[in-house]
Design an enzyme around this catalytic site. Sequence first.
Site, PDB file in Angstrom:
ATOM      1  N   THR A   7      -5.450   6.923  -5.016  1.00 48.83           N
ATOM      2  CA  THR A   7      -5.601   7.103  -3.564  1.00 48.83           C
ATOM      3  C   THR A   7      -4.702   8.235  -3.070  1.00 48.83           C
ATOM      4  OG1 THR A   7      -6.194   4.801  -3.266  1.00 48.83           O
ATOM      5  CG2 THR A   7      -5.374   5.932  -1.326  1.00 48.83           C
ATOM      6  N   GLU A  45       0.834  -1.206   0.000  1.00 48.34           N
ATOM      7  CA  GLU A  45       0.000   0.000   0.000  1.00 48.34           C
ATOM      8  C   GLU A  45       0.868   1.254   0.000  1.00 48.34           C
ATOM      9  OE1 GLU A  45      -2.651  -0.983  -1.077  1.00 48.34           O
ATOM     10  OE2 GLU A  45      -4.160  -0.418   0.404  1.00 48.34           O
TER      11      GLU A  45
HETATM   12  N1  HSE Z   1      -8.616   4.360   3.841  1.00 46.60           N
HETATM   13  C1  HSE Z   1      -8.011   4.623   2.587  1.00 46.60           C
HETATM   14  C2  HSE Z   1      -8.449   5.988   2.080  1.00 46.60           C
HETATM   15  C3  HSE Z   1      -8.403   3.551   1.625  1.00 46.60           C
HETATM   16  O1  HSE Z   1      -9.646   6.259   2.154  1.00 46.60           O
HETATM   17  O2  HSE Z   1      -7.600   6.766   1.650  1.00 46.60           O
HETATM   18  C4  HSE Z   1      -7.867   3.725   0.236  1.00 46.60           C
HETATM   19  O3  HSE Z   1      -8.623   2.950  -0.649  1.00 46.60           O
END
Ligand code: HSE
Length: 307
Positions: free
Chosen positions: A181, A128
Amino acid sequence: MDCIKIFAPATVANVSCGFDAMGFALETLGDEMEFSRNNSGVVTISKIEGADLPMESANNVAGFVAQAMLEDAKANFGVDIQITKKYKPGSGLGSSAASSAGAAFAINQLLGNQYSMVDLVRFSMLGEELACGSRIADNVSAAIFGGFVLIRSYEPLDVISIPTPKELFVTVLHPQIELKTADGRKVLPSKVPLKKAVAQWANVGGLISGLHSNDYGLIGRSLEDVIVEPARKLFIPHFDLVKESVLKNGALGAGISGSGPSIFALSKGEAQARIVAKTMDETYCNKGLEYNIYVSKIGDSGTRIIE
Ligand code: HSE
């Protein structure tokens, strides 16, 4: 074991109120990956189908996680990886998380199962970080554990499995635009007024309680995000219209899946989830955008061996 084929599920992170702290797995949408042990001593990627992603293992989340685990375990073998992606990266459905979790799970199998589930989450978080710059645990935890998860703490990492009511279904609208993201995290508010923080953590409590007690109404009432959704929904075409339409047509609640652009809605029962799918379709069909719609039971099992 020299060769293993696994399935790693797509996931919905945040679940509205639980930013970076909650997620759940889908049942059948996800990545299929094959891992073959060899004597090369290195990690290679020989096939990626369904997405345009880096083939160099150091730049690919699956390759990166695999390499980190083999080094950590001081393994004396190499691994070749083949990846078949069933949905596009940048969807908000945990695409990089599925590949990272898939690699962590499979390499652990090839190593004779020496790591715990939480260790696998920790290794997957490296993927990630490579994909979006942050070591987020919500998508990867849901992909590893399956069902609903709560990341109660990042340090130390404390991942809690939350029970899933039997009749809970999700409908997902995936507009075919890519939202990274990393970009979705740039628009996050740096400060949160106490009143909003109170509303948010009260909803997380309500959601956890509703999942434990099979209280579908409480689950629906708790799917409210007063902190992140207002900032991110601006990047998702017709978000308010979709949300309003599905709520009018029986969804328990709806929100942004991860950092978007996918929009998810929870329903009680498959028939209702299909009504929500039809509503999403009718809302989006004349907007000039390509999109996919998925209906899924919440996936009880996370990453698993398929052959
Ligand atoms: N929790 C993370 C965000 C997940 O919302 O940035 C990314 O898919």
